[in-house]
Design a protein around this motif. Structure first.
Motif, PDB file in Angstrom:
ATOM      1  N   MET A  62      -7.787  13.753 -23.794  1.00 56.16           N
ATOM      2  CA  MET A  62      -7.229  12.406 -23.866  1.00 56.16           C
ATOM      3  C   MET A  62      -7.506  11.827 -25.242  1.00 56.16           C
ATOM      4  O   MET A  62      -8.617  11.868 -25.742  1.00 56.16           O
ATOM      5  N   ASN A  63      -6.475  11.267 -25.885  1.00 52.89           N
ATOM      6  CA  ASN A  63      -6.645  10.666 -27.190  1.00 52.89           C
ATOM      7  C   ASN A  63      -7.533   9.447 -27.085  1.00 52.89           C
ATOM      8  O   ASN A  63      -7.471   8.688 -26.125  1.00 52.89           O
ATOM      9  N   ARG A  64      -8.340   9.230 -28.116  1.00 50.32           N
ATOM     10  CA  ARG A  64      -9.245   8.098 -28.123  1.00 50.32           C
ATOM     11  C   ARG A  64      -8.568   6.955 -28.853  1.00 50.32           C
ATOM     12  O   ARG A  64      -8.294   7.024 -30.050  1.00 50.32           O
ATOM     13  N   HIS A  65      -8.242   5.895 -28.150  1.00 55.28           N
ATOM     14  CA  HIS A  65      -7.632   4.709 -28.729  1.00 55.28           C
ATOM     15  C   HIS A  65      -8.610   3.558 -28.622  1.00 55.28           C
ATOM     16  O   HIS A  65      -9.362   3.453 -27.650  1.00 55.28           O
ATOM     17  N   PRO A  66      -8.607   2.658 -29.629  1.00 51.35           N
ATOM     18  CA  PRO A  66      -9.482   1.487 -29.512  1.00 51.35           C
ATOM     19  C   PRO A  66      -9.132   0.669 -28.287  1.00 51.35           C
ATOM     20  O   PRO A  66      -7.959   0.483 -27.961  1.00 51.35           O
ATOM     21  N   VAL A  67     -10.141   0.220 -27.579  1.00 50.74           N
ATOM     22  CA  VAL A  67      -9.932  -0.515 -26.336  1.00 50.74           C
ATOM     23  C   VAL A  67     -10.163  -1.992 -26.591  1.00 50.74           C
ATOM     24  O   VAL A  67     -11.260  -2.411 -26.972  1.00 50.74           O
ATOM     25  N   ALA A  68      -9.112  -2.785 -26.398  1.00 48.96           N
ATOM     26  CA  ALA A  68      -9.225  -4.226 -26.585  1.00 48.96           C
ATOM     27  C   ALA A  68      -9.912  -4.854 -25.380  1.00 48.96           C
ATOM     28  O   ALA A  68      -9.854  -4.313 -24.271  1.00 48.96           O
ATOM     29  N   PRO A  69     -10.604  -5.970 -25.575  1.00 51.34           N
ATOM     30  CA  PRO A  69     -11.213  -6.653 -24.424  1.00 51.34           C
ATOM     31  C   PRO A  69     -10.161  -6.988 -23.376  1.00 51.34           C
ATOM     32  O   PRO A  69      -9.060  -7.439 -23.701  1.00 51.34           O
ATOM     33  N   ARG A  70     -10.474  -6.729 -22.108  1.00 54.95           N
ATOM     34  CA  ARG A  70      -9.516  -6.982 -21.044  1.00 54.95           C
ATOM     35  C   ARG A  70      -9.439  -8.469 -20.756  1.00 54.95           C
ATOM     36  O   ARG A  70     -10.443  -9.157 -20.624  1.00 54.95           O
ATOM     37  N   LEU A  71      -8.209  -8.989 -20.658  1.00 57.44           N
ATOM     38  CA  LEU A  71      -8.018 -10.417 -20.445  1.00 57.44           C
ATOM     39  C   LEU A  71      -7.956 -10.778 -18.971  1.00 57.44           C
ATOM     40  O   LEU A  71      -8.075 -11.947 -18.613  1.00 57.44           O
ATOM     41  N   ARG A  72      -7.754  -9.794 -18.094  1.00 58.73           N
ATOM     42  CA  ARG A  72      -7.658 -10.072 -16.664  1.00 58.73           C
ATOM     43  C   ARG A  72      -8.112  -8.844 -15.891  1.00 58.73           C
ATOM     44  O   ARG A  72      -8.148  -7.735 -16.426  1.00 58.73           O
ATOM     45  N   PRO A  73      -8.452  -9.033 -14.622  1.00 57.76           N
ATOM     46  CA  PRO A  73      -8.805  -7.862 -13.808  1.00 57.76           C
ATOM     47  C   PRO A  73      -7.613  -6.926 -13.661  1.00 57.76           C
ATOM     48  O   PRO A  73      -6.455  -7.328 -13.819  1.00 57.76           O
ATOM     49  N   LEU A  74      -7.903  -5.687 -13.343  1.00 59.59           N
ATOM     50  CA  LEU A  74      -6.851  -4.692 -13.151  1.00 59.59           C
ATOM     51  C   LEU A  74      -6.395  -4.670 -11.698  1.00 59.59           C
ATOM     52  O   LEU A  74      -7.175  -4.942 -10.783  1.00 59.59           O
ATOM     53  N   ASP A 108      -7.349  19.647 -20.278  1.00 60.55           N
ATOM     54  CA  ASP A 108      -8.723  19.193 -20.437  1.00 60.55           C
ATOM     55  C   ASP A 108      -8.963  17.995 -19.529  1.00 60.55           C
ATOM     56  O   ASP A 108      -8.030  17.263 -19.182  1.00 60.55           O
ATOM     57  N   THR A 109     -10.203  17.816 -19.127  1.00 60.81           N
ATOM     58  CA  THR A 109     -10.574  16.676 -18.296  1.00 60.81           C
ATOM     59  C   THR A 109     -11.906  16.128 -18.795  1.00 60.81           C
ATOM     60  O   THR A 109     -12.676  16.833 -19.453  1.00 60.81           O
ATOM     61  N   VAL A 110     -12.163  14.890 -18.470  1.00 60.82           N
ATOM     62  CA  VAL A 110     -13.472  14.306 -18.717  1.00 60.82           C
ATOM     63  C   VAL A 110     -14.276  14.379 -17.424  1.00 60.82           C
ATOM     64  O   VAL A 110     -13.720  14.221 -16.335  1.00 60.82           O
ATOM     65  N   VAL A 111     -15.556  14.671 -17.528  1.00 63.95           N
ATOM     66  CA  VAL A 111     -16.396  14.758 -16.334  1.00 63.95           C
ATOM     67  C   VAL A 111     -16.960  13.380 -16.019  1.00 63.95           C
ATOM     68  O   VAL A 111     -17.674  12.785 -16.828  1.00 63.95           O
ATOM     69  N   VAL A 112     -16.597  12.862 -14.854  1.00 66.60           N
ATOM     70  CA  VAL A 112     -17.191  11.648 -14.297  1.00 66.60           C
ATOM     71  C   VAL A 112     -17.639  12.013 -12.895  1.00 66.60           C
ATOM     72  O   VAL A 112     -16.813  12.364 -12.051  1.00 66.60           O
TER      73      VAL A 112
END
Length: 389
Positions: A1-13, A178-182
């Protein structure tokens, strides 16, 4: 997964969680969907859940208005078990309608290639998709088929999550992704405190071993435990084995089948047992029952499947069949199991159980939940960047 800058979230998802297995049937994936949903709601997010079957009694606070059933489940053999899935056209149509109606910011499907609602949702998805892979089958026919026939569906996944390095290796090998391990999550505090002797399981006078799982599935390893009983009884007269979980396997004298137990009774059984035994032989991607036992503070004896060894803190010192948080024995070895159980009974609750409880904290939802949301944020940031370009 490409790493993009994450902006502060303005509302819940608003998140759509999709489980391929009947939510009211016992299972680790169902438990993870419900547990993650509970943590997300507690963090302020709007969660909607789709699955076959009905809403279970112990739904982790999930309201009926936030759950949609894809219809009745059908038992289908999948990943070495009989899985309660919804593979037919009616479930597919219900899933398409649900996906269109929810207008979620992100869809999180579990076991995306299981022949059920997850695959249906993946085909219908228009929002970003996160997919969690729980499978640990080295020679997975389903994944080989998926690679060849479901390439379009796999391409809809924006980010893949594997619950362990073992699961990640399977996805990489069969899907070339590829996957990230969580890891899987757990409400650790719920296991650490409370009664240790449920009324549904009166205790005998001798040491108590506890097995949790489907007794009729060979990979769960109950036969290995039963083969070790003669040696264990010679060393520990009066020893009793409690078997909790679905299945009707014949048990010898000194073993009691408790059948399917509720969450509260399961936790009490773990806290009250003298040793928890996980004799599984194959196809375990994580080992949630091992983690539950660790959190409950019961001495843990587990086979040497890599996910179990990882949970217990790694392999023991050379020449010792144990790990820092428990005792590990060679899978399928009844003699090894008997030796490990005897060692655990000799030590009882002590340094290793305390270490196991410390290790379990790594998997509390307060730790795992934010890791999942970080994946969500990365996916949404990537989609936003694509839209702006």
């Amino acid at each position: 997964m490409n790493r993009h800058p994450v902006a502060p979230r303005l509302r819940p998802l608003r998140v759509g969680l999709v489980c391929p297995y009947a939510l009211d049937a016992p299972g680790g994936v169902q438990q993870q969907v419900l547990g993650l949903g509970a943590w997300l709601r507690g963090a302020g997010h709007d969660v909607r859940v789709l699955a076959p079957g009905g809403l279970p009694e112990e739904a982790y606070g999930l309201e009926e208005s936030r759950f949609t059933s894809a219809g009745a489940a059908l038992g289908v053999r999948y990943n070495g078990s009989v899985a309660p899935v919804a593979p037919g056209p009616l479930a597919a149509a219900r899933t398409r309608r649900w996906v269109a109606a929810q207008a979620v910011d992100l869809l999180h499907v579990h076991e995306p290639l299981a022949p059920s609602t997850s695959l249906h949702a993946l085909a219908a998805a228009r929002s970003p998709v996160v997919a969690t892979f729980h499978t640990a089958t080295p020679r997975s026919r389903a994944l080989r088929i998926a690679r060849n026939a479901l390439g379009g569906a796999v391409d809809r996944i924006d980010a893949g999550v594997a619950v362990s390095p073992t699961a990640r290796e399977v996805v990489t090998r069969h899907l070339d992704r590829d996957t990230v391990v969580v890891p899987n999550g757990l409400d650790v505090a719920a296991y650490a405190a409370g009664p240790g002797r449920p009324e549904s399981a009166p205790w005998g006078p001798g040491p108590r071993l506890l097995f949790l799982g489907r007794s009729g599935e060979p990979r769960k390893g109950l036969d290995v435990l039963l083969a070790a009983l003669p040696a264990l009884r010679r060393a520990h007269p009066g020893l009793e084995v409690l078997v909790a979980g679905p299945g009707r396997q014949h048990l010898p004298a000194g073993c009691r089948s408790l059948g399917l137990v509720g969450e509260d009774d399961k936790r009490a059984l773990l806290r009250g047992a003298d040793v928890f035994v996980a004799p599984h032989t194959a196809r375990e991607s994580f080992g949630i029952v091992v983690l539950e036992a660790m959190a409950a503070g019961v001495p843990v004896v587990a086979s040497d499947l890599p996910p179990f060894v990882d949970l217990l803190g790694g392999p023991g010192h050379q020449g010792e069949p144990d790990g820092p948080g428990g005792w590990v024995f060679p899978r399928r070895s009844a003699d090894g199991l008997a030796a490990a159980v005897s060692a655990a009974l000799a030590q009882g609750r002590g340094a290793r159980t305390r270490r196991a409880q410390q290790l379990a904290q790594r998997f509390d939802w307060s730790v795992v939940g934010p890791q999942v949301v970080e994946v969500y944020d990365r996916v949404l940031a990537a989609r936003s960047a694509e839209g702006a370009s």
